[in-house]
Design a protein around this motif. Structure first.
Motif, short mmCIF file in Angstrom:
data_model
loop_
_atom_site.label_atom_id
_atom_site.label_comp_id
_atom_site.label_asym_id
_atom_site.label_seq_id
_atom_site.Cartn_x
_atom_site.Cartn_y
_atom_site.Cartn_z
N LEU A 156 0.83 -1.21 0.00
CA LEU A 156 0.00 0.00 0.00
C LEU A 156 0.87 1.26 0.00
CD1 LEU A 156 -2.87 -1.03 2.45
CD2 LEU A 156 -3.01 -0.77 -0.03
N ALA A 157 1.94 1.26 0.78
CA ALA A 157 2.83 2.44 0.83
C ALA A 157 3.49 2.68 -0.52
CB ALA A 157 3.89 2.25 1.91
N THR A 158 3.97 1.61 -1.16
CA THR A 158 4.65 1.74 -2.44
C THR A 158 3.70 2.19 -3.54
OG1 THR A 158 6.25 0.04 -1.79
CG2 THR A 158 6.05 0.53 -4.15
N THR A 159 2.52 1.59 -3.60
CA THR A 159 1.57 1.96 -4.66
C THR A 159 1.02 3.37 -4.45
OG1 THR A 159 -0.21 0.82 -3.42
CG2 THR A 159 0.92 -0.42 -5.16
N THR A 160 0.84 3.77 -3.20
CA THR A 160 0.40 5.15 -2.93
C THR A 160 1.47 6.13 -3.41
OG1 THR A 160 -0.89 4.44 -1.00
CG2 THR A 160 -0.33 6.77 -1.14
N THR A 161 2.73 5.79 -3.18
CA THR A 161 3.84 6.65 -3.61
C THR A 161 3.87 6.77 -5.14
OG1 THR A 161 5.15 6.03 -1.67
CG2 THR A 161 6.34 6.93 -3.56
N LEU A 162 3.77 5.66 -5.83
CA LEU A 162 3.78 5.69 -7.30
C LEU A 162 2.62 6.51 -7.85
CD1 LEU A 162 4.73 1.97 -8.07
CD2 LEU A 162 6.16 3.99 -8.42
N ASP A 163 1.47 6.39 -7.20
CA ASP A 163 0.30 7.16 -7.62
C ASP A 163 0.55 8.66 -7.45
OD1 ASP A 163 -2.69 7.38 -8.25
OD2 ASP A 163 -2.62 8.31 -6.26
N ARG A 164 1.17 9.06 -6.35
CA ARG A 164 1.43 10.47 -6.09
C ARG A 164 2.50 11.03 -7.03
NH1 ARG A 164 1.16 10.82 0.60
NH2 ARG A 164 -1.06 10.24 0.74
N ILE A 165 3.38 10.17 -7.50
CA ILE A 165 4.36 10.62 -8.49
C ILE A 165 3.69 10.82 -9.84
CG2 ILE A 165 6.45 9.95 -9.76
CD1 ILE A 165 7.35 8.47 -7.21
N GLY A 166 2.62 10.05 -10.08
CA GLY A 166 1.87 10.23 -11.33
C GLY A 166 1.66 8.98 -12.15
N PHE A 167 2.05 7.81 -11.61
CA PHE A 167 1.90 6.56 -12.35
C PHE A 167 0.55 5.92 -12.05
CE2 PHE A 167 6.53 7.00 -12.14
CZ PHE A 167 6.86 6.81 -13.48
N MET A 262 -1.71 -15.68 1.11
CA MET A 262 -1.86 -15.00 -0.17
C MET A 262 -3.25 -14.39 -0.31
SD MET A 262 0.98 -15.12 -1.96
CE MET A 262 0.59 -15.10 -3.71
N ARG A 263 -4.25 -15.12 0.12
CA ARG A 263 -5.62 -14.63 0.01
C ARG A 263 -5.85 -13.42 0.91
NH1 ARG A 263 -8.44 -20.61 0.17
NH2 ARG A 263 -8.41 -21.00 -2.10
N GLN A 264 -5.29 -13.45 2.11
CA GLN A 264 -5.47 -12.33 3.04
C GLN A 264 -4.79 -11.06 2.52
OE1 GLN A 264 -4.00 -13.74 6.81
NE2 GLN A 264 -5.91 -14.81 7.33
N ILE A 265 -3.60 -11.22 1.95
CA ILE A 265 -2.90 -10.06 1.39
C ILE A 265 -3.73 -9.44 0.27
CG2 ILE A 265 -0.88 -9.32 0.07
CD1 ILE A 265 0.73 -11.44 1.61
N ALA A 266 -4.21 -10.28 -0.63
CA ALA A 266 -4.99 -9.79 -1.77
C ALA A 266 -6.27 -9.11 -1.30
CB ALA A 266 -5.31 -10.94 -2.72
N GLN A 267 -6.95 -9.72 -0.33
CA GLN A 267 -8.20 -9.14 0.16
C GLN A 267 -7.97 -7.78 0.80
OE1 GLN A 267 -10.15 -11.58 3.09
NE2 GLN A 267 -11.96 -10.27 3.23
N ALA A 268 -6.96 -7.68 1.66
CA ALA A 268 -6.70 -6.42 2.37
C ALA A 268 -6.23 -5.33 1.42
CB ALA A 268 -5.66 -6.65 3.47
N VAL A 269 -5.34 -5.65 0.50
CA VAL A 269 -4.82 -4.65 -0.44
C VAL A 269 -5.93 -4.15 -1.35
CG1 VAL A 269 -3.29 -4.31 -2.43
CG2 VAL A 269 -2.43 -5.45 -0.38
N ASN A 270 -6.71 -5.05 -1.92
CA ASN A 270 -7.77 -4.65 -2.85
C ASN A 270 -8.87 -3.85 -2.16
OD1 ASN A 270 -6.70 -5.73 -5.27
ND2 ASN A 270 -7.40 -7.78 -4.71
N ALA A 271 -9.08 -4.12 -0.88
CA ALA A 271 -10.12 -3.39 -0.16
C ALA A 271 -9.65 -2.01 0.30
CB ALA A 271 -10.57 -4.21 1.06
N SER A 272 -8.33 -1.81 0.38
CA SER A 272 -7.80 -0.59 0.98
C SER A 272 -7.07 0.33 0.00
CB SER A 272 -6.81 -0.95 2.12
OG SER A 272 -7.39 -1.86 3.02
N LYS A 273 -6.76 -0.14 -1.19
CA LYS A 273 -5.91 0.63 -2.10
C LYS A 273 -6.60 1.92 -2.54
CE LYS A 273 -7.34 -1.74 -6.37
NZ LYS A 273 -6.89 -2.58 -7.50
N THR A 274 -5.78 2.94 -2.73
CA THR A 274 -6.26 4.23 -3.24
C THR A 274 -5.69 4.51 -4.63
OG1 THR A 274 -4.44 5.36 -2.09
CG2 THR A 274 -6.56 5.21 -0.94
N ALA A 275 -4.64 3.81 -5.00
CA ALA A 275 -4.02 3.99 -6.33
C ALA A 275 -4.68 3.07 -7.35
CB ALA A 275 -2.53 3.70 -6.24
N LYS A 276 -4.51 3.43 -8.62
CA LYS A 276 -5.07 2.63 -9.71
C LYS A 276 -4.03 1.61 -10.17
CE LYS A 276 -8.14 6.29 -11.38
NZ LYS A 276 -8.49 7.18 -12.52
#
Length: 416
Positions: A156-167, A262-276
């Motif tokens: 979540l931290a990494t994808t949020t960062t990439l989103d804020r950079i513009g990716f 693996m299932r828990q990671i996918a569930q939590a990330v997909n439910a919480s992500k703010t980046a595309k």
């Protein structure tokens, strides 16, 4: 003989235009990671050569810039081996230094410890486009957290960062080293051959299934094992849920807790992500480092034709320094790759402060110079960037060069 003005091969000078982008991206990375609770640290650029050659860095250990002993310790005439000549090396990544750092300071650090590192590393690699011998790495790591909370926070931290950079519209490919091993065991490959099998599998995106089959056959593996192995990847590709397919197919070869993780990671990330982005299970993902023990992940940017970062869990690495295992997981952004993509896309740093150049006529001095400096200081106090320089004979060219550096306004001062 004239001195050489070009940097050494595989390293580069950074011009102001790129430096502005690098500074901006670093500021976004720091600010975003700090918002997730990561603490900046710094480690030396050199490490003891024994730490760097401990068989934890995979192929990177062949690319170390080694440093000769100094002064009386360097005895070229009596040296019998490299160990008699070398004691330090330039770090090839930030993970080995982090583990040494944590082992040395664990009693003074919170647990779990969320570390942010940004710094140059060095590899004696063959230079090519986007690949240098000195380059910046940006790592976040969580040490002391055994649960998949670490993986979830890192993604979540990494994808949020990439989103804020513009990716946008990128992928986080995810796999598990224990899934890789279960697939190899199910197919009948000997355990001592797993690393060789995985090295070949890692080429899947370049040579395809037929190429993988051919290379496995060249290594002497049985055709039945190869066919059984590749059928697993075909099955995952056609399945609605690749992890479920493997759980059902591999049976006792794959532990239930791996599937649940693996299932828990996918569930939590997909439910919480703010980046595309898409979280994609990829059973062909290997990651080259031999120190990974569990979950592994990689940033994939299909529209740019490549990956730009990755990481995973490495629970045994700190124990090599302390004798006691510490759960650890990290994610590294491919900083240089990101900068290259931004430069090629014509990226401009947003919301820059106004930049004004004061051009002073040659000979301007005394009270008039003091007034100009005071005026510049007043403007700087409001957040404006003010450059005070002497006016060149070719004023037009000087302004053109300053404009390239982002200066939008020019104020000329004369003696009169």
């Amino acid at each position: 003989m004239a001195l050489k003005k070009k940097p050494v091969n595989g390293m580069k000078d950074i011009l102001p235009e790129e430096m502005r982008i690098r500074d901006y991206v670093q500021s976004v990375i720091r600010e975003t990671y700090r918002s997730f609770g990561f603490t900046p640290i710094e480690t030396p650029c050199m490490e003891d050569i024994a730490n760097l050659t401990s068989k934890q860095g995979g192929e990177n250990e062949k690319l170390i810039f080694k440093i000769l002993k100094r002064g009386e310790k360097l005895r070229l005439d009596s040296a019998q081996s490299e160990a008699d000549l070398v004691d330090f090396g330039m770090r090839y990544d930030l993970t080995v230094p982090l583990c040494r750092y944590y082992a040395n300071h664990a009693n003074d650090l919170p647990s779990p410890f969320k570390a942010l590192q940004m710094g140059n590393v060095w590899r004696a690699d063959r230079p090519q486009r986007g690949r240098y011998r000195q380059f910046m790495q940006c790592d976040i790591d969580i040490l002391g957290e055994p649960s998949n909370l670490a993986e979830i926070e890192l993604i979540l931290a990494t994808t949020t960062t990439l989103d804020r950079i513009g990716f946008q519209n990128f992928e986080i490919r995810i796999n598990e080293r224990r899934i890789l091993k279960a697939m190899a065991a199910y197919s009948g490959f000997p355990e001592e051959e797993y690393d060789t099998v995985f090295i070949i599998l890692d080429k899947m995106d370049k040579i395809g299934p037929d190429g993988v089959a051919e290379e496995l056959a060249k290594e002497g593996y049985a055709k039945g094992s190869i066919d059984k192995y590749l059928a697993l990847f075909t099955g995952v590709e056609s399945a609605a849920d690749g992890v479920t397919y493997l759980a059902e197919t591999l049976g006792e070869y794959l532990a239930d807790d791996v599937v649940q993780n693996m299932r828990q990671i996918a569930q939590a990330v997909n439910a919480s992500k703010t980046a595309k982005f898409e979280l994609v299970f990829d059973p062909t993902l290997v990651r080259g480092m031999s120190y990974y023990t569990g979950t592994i992940f990689e940033i994939n940017m299909p529209e740019f034709g490549g990956s730009c970062g990755g990481g995973g869990r490495y629970d045994k690495m700190v124990g090599n320094f302390t004798g006691k295992e510490v759960p650890a997981c990290g994610f590294s952004i491919g900083f240089e790759r990101i900068i290259l993509l931004l430069m090629e896309s014509g990226f401009r740093v947003p919301d820059q402060p106004k930049k004004t150049a004061y051009l002073l006529e040659k000979g301007l001095s005394g009270e008039k110079l003091t007034e100009v400096i005071a005026q510049a200081q007043e403007a700087r106090g409001t957040g404006e960037q003010v450059l005070v320089v002497r006016m060149n004979k070719n004023k037009k060219f000087q302004k053109e060069q300053l404009a390239k550096d982002g200066y939008q306004e020019f104020v000329e001062f004369y003696n009169k």
